[in-house]
Design a protein around this motif. Structure first.
Motif, PDB file in Angstrom:
ATOM      1  N   LYS A   1     -18.087 -14.186   8.727  1.00 37.52           N
ATOM      2  CA  LYS A   1     -19.059 -15.356   8.742  1.00 37.52           C
ATOM      3  C   LYS A   1     -20.316 -14.618   9.423  1.00 37.52           C
ATOM      4  CE  LYS A   1     -15.621 -18.860   8.396  1.00 37.52           C
ATOM      5  NZ  LYS A   1     -15.390 -20.410   8.966  1.00 37.52           N
ATOM      6  N   LEU A   2     -21.382 -15.689   9.276  1.00 37.14           N
ATOM      7  CA  LEU A   2     -22.513 -15.380   9.965  1.00 37.14           C
ATOM      8  C   LEU A   2     -23.078 -16.406  10.677  1.00 37.14           C
ATOM      9  CD1 LEU A   2     -24.311 -13.807   6.841  1.00 37.14           C
ATOM     10  CD2 LEU A   2     -23.439 -12.607   8.807  1.00 37.14           C
ATOM     11  N   LEU A   3     -23.763 -16.219  11.832  1.00 41.23           N
ATOM     12  CA  LEU A   3     -24.779 -17.187  12.472  1.00 41.23           C
ATOM     13  C   LEU A   3     -26.209 -16.439  12.476  1.00 41.23           C
ATOM     14  CD1 LEU A   3     -22.721 -17.562  15.793  1.00 41.23           C
ATOM     15  CD2 LEU A   3     -23.123 -19.422  13.972  1.00 41.23           C
ATOM     16  N   SER A   4     -26.949 -17.345  12.248  1.00 40.39           N
ATOM     17  CA  SER A   4     -28.356 -16.941  12.114  1.00 40.39           C
ATOM     18  C   SER A   4     -29.201 -17.492  13.369  1.00 40.39           C
ATOM     19  CB  SER A   4     -29.011 -17.465  10.895  1.00 40.39           C
ATOM     20  OG  SER A   4     -30.220 -17.453  11.126  1.00 40.39           O
ATOM     21  N   GLN A   5     -30.053 -16.546  13.954  1.00 40.58           N
ATOM     22  CA  GLN A   5     -30.929 -16.755  15.252  1.00 40.58           C
ATOM     23  C   GLN A   5     -31.728 -18.099  14.674  1.00 40.58           C
ATOM     24  OE1 GLN A   5     -32.967 -13.286  16.128  1.00 40.58           O
ATOM     25  NE2 GLN A   5     -34.958 -14.288  15.506  1.00 40.58           N
ATOM     26  N   ILE A   6     -32.251 -18.268  13.514  1.00 38.19           N
ATOM     27  CA  ILE A   6     -32.938 -19.228  13.196  1.00 38.19           C
ATOM     28  C   ILE A   6     -32.109 -20.676  12.638  1.00 38.19           C
ATOM     29  CG2 ILE A   6     -34.921 -17.932  12.653  1.00 38.19           C
ATOM     30  CD1 ILE A   6     -34.339 -18.513   9.699  1.00 38.19           C
TER      31      ILE A   6
ATOM     32  N   LYS B   1     -23.824 -20.166   9.448  1.00 41.28           N
ATOM     33  CA  LYS B   1     -22.495 -20.602   9.660  1.00 41.28           C
ATOM     34  C   LYS B   1     -21.969 -20.386   8.024  1.00 41.28           C
ATOM     35  CE  LYS B   1     -22.713 -23.913  13.117  1.00 41.28           C
ATOM     36  NZ  LYS B   1     -22.526 -25.224  13.401  1.00 41.28           N
ATOM     37  N   VAL B   2     -22.456 -19.498   7.300  1.00 40.27           N
ATOM     38  CA  VAL B   2     -21.754 -19.137   5.794  1.00 40.27           C
ATOM     39  C   VAL B   2     -20.743 -18.034   5.967  1.00 40.27           C
ATOM     40  CG1 VAL B   2     -22.402 -18.299   3.695  1.00 40.27           C
ATOM     41  CG2 VAL B   2     -23.889 -19.877   4.780  1.00 40.27           C
TER      42      VAL B   2
ATOM     43  N   ILE C   1     -20.488  -3.900   4.912  1.00 38.16           N
ATOM     44  CA  ILE C   1     -20.652  -4.777   3.634  1.00 38.16           C
ATOM     45  C   ILE C   1     -21.762  -6.026   4.244  1.00 38.16           C
ATOM     46  CG2 ILE C   1     -19.594  -6.405   2.512  1.00 38.16           C
ATOM     47  CD1 ILE C   1     -17.206  -4.526   2.266  1.00 38.16           C
ATOM     48  N   ALA C   2     -21.400  -6.545   5.440  1.00 41.60           N
ATOM     49  CA  ALA C   2     -22.145  -7.805   5.798  1.00 41.60           C
ATOM     50  C   ALA C   2     -24.001  -7.112   6.126  1.00 41.60           C
ATOM     51  CB  ALA C   2     -21.775  -8.115   7.069  1.00 41.60           C
TER      52      ALA C   2
ATOM     53  N   ASP D   1     -11.513 -20.739  15.981  1.00 35.91           N
ATOM     54  CA  ASP D   1     -11.119 -20.925  14.570  1.00 35.91           C
ATOM     55  C   ASP D   1     -12.379 -21.576  13.773  1.00 35.91           C
ATOM     56  OD1 ASP D   1     -11.132 -23.321  15.781  1.00 35.91           O
ATOM     57  OD2 ASP D   1      -9.263 -23.960  14.858  1.00 35.91           O
ATOM     58  N   SER D   2     -13.575 -21.847  14.216  1.00 31.00           N
ATOM     59  CA  SER D   2     -14.577 -22.334  13.599  1.00 31.00           C
ATOM     60  C   SER D   2     -15.916 -22.132  14.226  1.00 31.00           C
ATOM     61  CB  SER D   2     -14.310 -23.830  13.349  1.00 31.00           C
ATOM     62  OG  SER D   2     -14.719 -24.659  14.696  1.00 31.00           O
TER      63      SER D   2
END
Length: 144
Positions: free
Chosen positions: A34-39, A47-48, A65-66, A111-112
Motif C-alpha cells: 500500500k502507499l501513503l503520499s506526502q501530498i 492509501k491505494v 516493484i512499487a 490493519d489499515s
C-alpha cells in the motif's frame, strides 16, 4: 489481508511503500503493498493498494516493484523525506511531522491506513512519542 509490515516500509520520492503478505501459495508468501503520499488526498495513489497490480515473492521484490510503478507514474517532485521520522510501536505506524516549530503526528493501526491520531501539538519529537506510547500502553493494559 495480514497486518501492514510498517517495520519494512520504505520512503521513496514522496511516497511511503508499505508491504504486507497478500496471501500464500504452496507455503510461499505472496507480497503486495500500500502507499501513503506526502501530498495526501491530492495524490491518486494515497492509501491505494498495489496500483500496478503486480505482486512479489519477497519484501525486497515488492519494494522494487512499487518503486518502478512510482517512477513510471510520478505525480510530483518531492523535496526532502516527508516520512523520515517514522516509528513502529506495537505494530502501529507513527509518523512525526514538524511544522512552524510544533510537532504533530499521524497514527495508523496495524490493519489499515486510517489515521487515528489525536489533534494535538507538541514542543518536541520526544514529547510527542512519549505521549503516544503512554496512550498505546494504557490501551494495551485496559484490553488485557
Amino acid at each position: 489481508m495480514s497486518r501492514l509490515l510498517y517495520e519494512h516500509s520504505v520512503s521513496y520520492k514522496g511516497y511511503l511503500i508499505i508491504p504486507f503478505v497478500f496471501g500464500k501459495a504452496d507455503n510461499y508468501e505472496i507480497y503486495s503493498y500500500k502507499l501513503l503520499s506526502q501530498i495526501g488526498h491530492k495524490s491518486k495513489f494515497h492509501k491505494v493498494e498495489n496500483p500496478g497490480g503486480i505482486y512479489g515473492s519477497t519484501i525486497d521484490n515488492i519494494i522494487d516493484i512499487a518503486k518502478e510503478h512510482i517512477d513510471q507514474h510520478l505525480e510530483f517532485i518531492s523535496h526532502g523525506d516527508h516520512f523520515k521520522s517514522r516509528y513502529t510501536y506495537r505494530d502501529n505506524l507513527i509518523i512525526i511531522f514538524l511544522e512552524a516549530d510544533k510537532y504533530f503526528y499521524d497514527h495508523y493501526p496495524p490493519d489499515s491506513l486510517n489515521n487515528i491520531a489525536a489533534p494535538k501539538l507538541f514542543h518536541s519529537e520526544y514529547e510527542c512519542l512519549r505521549w503516544i506510547k503512554q496512550g498505546m500502553d494504557g490501551l494495551h493494559i485496559r484490553h488485557k
